[in-house]
Design a protein around this motif. Structure first.
Motif, mmCIF file in Angstrom:
data_model
loop_
_atom_site.group_PDB
_atom_site.id
_atom_site.type_symbol
_atom_site.label_atom_id
_atom_site.label_comp_id
_atom_site.label_asym_id
_atom_site.label_seq_id
_atom_site.Cartn_x
_atom_site.Cartn_y
_atom_site.Cartn_z
ATOM 1 N N VAL A 121 0.845 -1.194 0.000
ATOM 2 C CA VAL A 121 0.000 0.000 0.000
ATOM 3 C C VAL A 121 0.883 1.248 0.000
ATOM 4 O O VAL A 121 1.875 1.308 0.728
ATOM 5 C CB VAL A 121 -0.920 0.009 1.245
ATOM 6 N N LYS A 122 0.506 2.222 -0.809
ATOM 7 C CA LYS A 122 1.241 3.482 -0.881
ATOM 8 C C LYS A 122 0.618 4.506 0.067
ATOM 9 O O LYS A 122 -0.589 4.768 0.019
ATOM 10 C CB LYS A 122 1.214 4.023 -2.313
ATOM 11 N N ILE A 123 1.444 5.075 0.934
ATOM 12 C CA ILE A 123 1.021 6.096 1.881
ATOM 13 C C ILE A 123 1.900 7.327 1.671
ATOM 14 O O ILE A 123 3.126 7.204 1.530
ATOM 15 C CB ILE A 123 1.167 5.609 3.344
ATOM 16 N N VAL A 124 1.303 8.518 1.666
ATOM 17 C CA VAL A 124 2.101 9.735 1.563
ATOM 18 C C VAL A 124 2.111 10.458 2.904
ATOM 19 O O VAL A 124 1.120 10.448 3.639
ATOM 20 C CB VAL A 124 1.591 10.675 0.448
ATOM 21 N N ILE A 125 3.242 11.053 3.220
ATOM 22 C CA ILE A 125 3.394 11.850 4.443
ATOM 23 C C ILE A 125 3.640 13.282 4.001
ATOM 24 O O ILE A 125 4.639 13.579 3.342
ATOM 25 C CB ILE A 125 4.541 11.323 5.314
ATOM 26 N N VAL A 126 2.700 14.161 4.332
ATOM 27 C CA VAL A 126 2.730 15.524 3.824
ATOM 28 C C VAL A 126 2.740 16.516 4.978
ATOM 29 O O VAL A 126 2.456 16.177 6.126
ATOM 30 C CB VAL A 126 1.530 15.798 2.893
ATOM 31 N N GLY A 127 3.048 17.758 4.648
ATOM 32 C CA GLY A 127 3.073 18.803 5.661
ATOM 33 C C GLY A 127 3.940 19.950 5.202
ATOM 34 O O GLY A 127 4.600 19.877 4.158
ATOM 35 N N GLY A 128 3.940 21.011 5.966
ATOM 36 C CA GLY A 128 4.728 22.178 5.624
ATOM 37 C C GLY A 128 6.220 21.947 5.800
ATOM 38 O O GLY A 128 6.677 20.874 6.219
ATOM 39 N N PHE A 129 6.974 22.971 5.512
ATOM 40 C CA PHE A 129 8.430 22.933 5.597
ATOM 41 C C PHE A 129 8.886 22.715 7.043
ATOM 42 O O PHE A 129 8.436 23.398 7.963
ATOM 43 C CB PHE A 129 8.981 24.253 5.060
ATOM 44 N N GLY A 130 9.751 21.717 7.249
ATOM 45 C CA GLY A 130 10.372 21.519 8.545
ATOM 46 C C GLY A 130 9.498 20.904 9.618
ATOM 47 O O GLY A 130 9.833 20.986 10.798
ATOM 48 N N VAL A 131 8.385 20.240 9.236
ATOM 49 C CA VAL A 131 7.503 19.669 10.264
ATOM 50 C C VAL A 131 7.937 18.280 10.722
ATOM 51 O O VAL A 131 7.405 17.750 11.694
ATOM 52 C CB VAL A 131 6.025 19.622 9.811
ATOM 53 N N GLY A 132 8.885 17.653 10.007
ATOM 54 C CA GLY A 132 9.398 16.350 10.439
ATOM 55 C C GLY A 132 9.093 15.183 9.529
ATOM 56 O O GLY A 132 9.190 14.032 9.950
ATOM 57 N N LYS A 133 8.775 15.437 8.269
ATOM 58 C CA LYS A 133 8.411 14.356 7.345
ATOM 59 C C LYS A 133 9.582 13.412 7.088
ATOM 60 O O LYS A 133 9.434 12.184 7.156
ATOM 61 C CB LYS A 133 7.892 14.947 6.027
ATOM 62 N N GLY B 249 -9.311 13.679 -3.208
ATOM 63 C CA GLY B 249 -10.060 12.598 -2.580
ATOM 64 C C GLY B 249 -9.195 11.595 -1.851
ATOM 65 O O GLY B 249 -9.542 10.414 -1.764
ATOM 66 N N VAL B 250 -8.048 12.049 -1.304
ATOM 67 C CA VAL B 250 -7.147 11.159 -0.561
ATOM 68 C C VAL B 250 -7.487 11.258 0.929
ATOM 69 O O VAL B 250 -7.335 12.327 1.523
ATOM 70 C CB VAL B 250 -5.670 11.538 -0.785
ATOM 71 N N PRO B 251 -7.948 10.175 1.568
ATOM 72 C CA PRO B 251 -8.254 10.230 3.003
ATOM 73 C C PRO B 251 -6.976 10.470 3.805
ATOM 74 O O PRO B 251 -5.899 10.008 3.429
ATOM 75 C CB PRO B 251 -8.829 8.832 3.301
ATOM 76 N N PHE B 252 -7.113 11.177 4.928
ATOM 77 C CA PHE B 252 -5.930 11.475 5.723
ATOM 78 C C PHE B 252 -6.256 11.552 7.205
ATOM 79 O O PHE B 252 -7.402 11.741 7.606
ATOM 80 C CB PHE B 252 -5.294 12.796 5.267
ATOM 81 N N VAL B 253 -5.200 11.367 8.002
ATOM 82 C CA VAL B 253 -5.255 11.637 9.435
ATOM 83 C C VAL B 253 -4.265 12.753 9.724
ATOM 84 O O VAL B 253 -3.351 13.013 8.926
ATOM 85 C CB VAL B 253 -4.919 10.391 10.283
ATOM 86 N N VAL B 254 -4.439 13.413 10.855
ATOM 87 C CA VAL B 254 -3.555 14.505 11.250
ATOM 88 C C VAL B 254 -2.687 14.045 12.416
ATOM 89 O O VAL B 254 -3.203 13.565 13.430
ATOM 90 C CB VAL B 254 -4.354 15.758 11.644
ATOM 91 N N ALA B 255 -1.377 14.163 12.255
ATOM 92 C CA ALA B 255 -0.422 13.815 13.310
ATOM 93 C C ALA B 255 0.262 15.086 13.781
ATOM 94 O O ALA B 255 0.904 15.791 12.980
ATOM 95 C CB ALA B 255 0.610 12.819 12.801
ATOM 96 N N VAL B 256 0.110 15.395 15.058
ATOM 97 C CA VAL B 256 0.694 16.610 15.628
ATOM 98 C C VAL B 256 2.078 16.273 16.177
ATOM 99 O O VAL B 256 2.202 15.567 17.177
ATOM 100 C CB VAL B 256 -0.200 17.179 16.744
ATOM 101 N N ASN B 257 3.106 16.756 15.493
ATOM 102 C CA ASN B 257 4.477 16.480 15.918
ATOM 103 C C ASN B 257 4.804 17.375 17.115
ATOM 104 O O ASN B 257 4.750 18.604 17.012
ATOM 105 C CB ASN B 257 5.445 16.743 14.763
ATOM 106 N N THR B 258 5.135 16.783 18.241
ATOM 107 C CA THR B 258 5.277 17.535 19.492
ATOM 108 C C THR B 258 6.684 18.105 19.656
ATOM 109 O O THR B 258 7.549 17.496 20.279
ATOM 110 C CB THR B 258 4.934 16.643 20.702
ATOM 111 N N PHE B 259 6.888 19.288 19.089
ATOM 112 C CA PHE B 259 8.150 20.008 19.281
ATOM 113 C C PHE B 259 8.186 20.559 20.709
ATOM 114 O O PHE B 259 7.156 21.007 21.234
ATOM 115 C CB PHE B 259 8.278 21.138 18.272
#
Length: 206
Positions: A26-38, A141-151
Motif C-alpha cells: 500500500v502506498k502512503i504519503v506523508i505531507v506537511g509544511g516545511f520543517g515539520v518532520g516528514k 479525494g485522498v483520506p488522511f489523518v492529522v499527526a501533531v508532531n510535538t516540538f
C-alpha cells in the motif's frame, strides 16, 4: 527536527526486496509544511535504509521558504523521501514523504497518484501551513489523518481546539506523535490504517 537524533532500528536494516510472505503493498504519503518532520518520520519508521533527496539549503529559499521553528535546518527535501515498513507478514506500506516548501509542491500530484491514504504532519507553531496541504488532499479525494508532531517549544492544544483551528470534520483522527520515535510514528500509521478500514466498511454494500 533532526533526523540524526531519530530512533534507529536494532540490527541491520532489511534487504530492499519485499518479504516473500508479502501479499499486499500500500502506498502512503506523508505531507506537511516545511520543517515539520516528514523526513524524520520516514527515517525513524522505515525498515529499509530510507531514500532521501535532501539538498543543502541555499540563498534561493531566503524570503521564500517559511523556516519559522526550523532556523537551524541546513538541508531540505527537494523531491521525496521513501521508506518501507511491514505492518504484518502480509501487508507492507510504502512511505513517500513530500517536499515541504511551496515552490516544490508541483511534485505532489505525481506522489499522490495511487496513494491509499495520507498522514498530514502538523507543527502547532505554524498551523496555518497545513490548510493548503489538507486542501490538496481533499481535492484529490485522498483520506488522511492529522499527526501533531510535538516540538518542545510548540504550544499544546486539546484535540477539539486543534479540530476547530484546522476546520476538520469530527471523523478525521488527530493524534499526537514524536516523529523521531519509531513506535510513535508506527502508531500514526496504524491510526491511518484503522481509519481507512472504517471508511471501507462504511462504503461496503449491506
Amino acid at each position: 527536527m533532526d533526523f540524526k537524533s531519530s530512533d534507529t532500528i536494532p540490527g541491520p536494516r532489511t534487504e530492499d526486496h519485499l518479504p516473500h510472505t508479502a501479499e499486499a503493498a500500500v502506498k502512503i504519503v506523508i505531507v506537511g509544511g516545511f520543517g515539520v518532520g516528514k523526513t524524520t518520520m520516514v527515517g525513524s519508521v522505515s525498515e529499509i535504509k530510507p531514500l532521501t533527496t535532501e539538498e543543502t539549503m541555499t540563498q534561493a529559499g531566503v524570503g521564500v521558504d517559511d523556516n519559522y521553528g526550523s532556523e537551524t535546518k541546513t538541508a531540505t527535501t527537494v523531491a521525496m523521501d521513501f521508506g518501507r515498513i511491514s505492518i504484518t507478514d502480509q501487508l507492507v506500506l510504502y512511505l513517500f514523504g513530500t517536499p515541504g516548501q511551496e515552490r516544490f509542491w508541483f511534485l505532489w500530484n505525481g506522489l499522490f497518484e495511487g496513494a491509499l491514504g495520507a498522514v498530514v504532519l502538523v507543527d502547532t507553531r505554524r498551523l496555518e501551513v497545513s490548510f493548503d496541504v489538507m486542501g490538496r488532499l481533499e481535492e484529490r479525494g485522498v483520506p488522511f489523518v492529522v499527526a501533531v508532531n510535538t516540538f518542545p517549544d510548540g504550544p499544546r492544544h486539546s484535540t477539539e481546539e486543534l479540530r476547530t483551528a484546522l476546520d476538520l470534520s469530527k471523523d478525521i483522527p488527530i493524534i499526537e506523535c514524536d516523529a523521531r520515535r519509531r513506535a510513535s510514528s508506527r502508531d500514526v500509521l496504524m491510526t491511518l490504517l484503522r481509519f481507512l478500514h472504517s471508511l471501507a466498511v462504511e462504503k461496503a454494500p449491506v
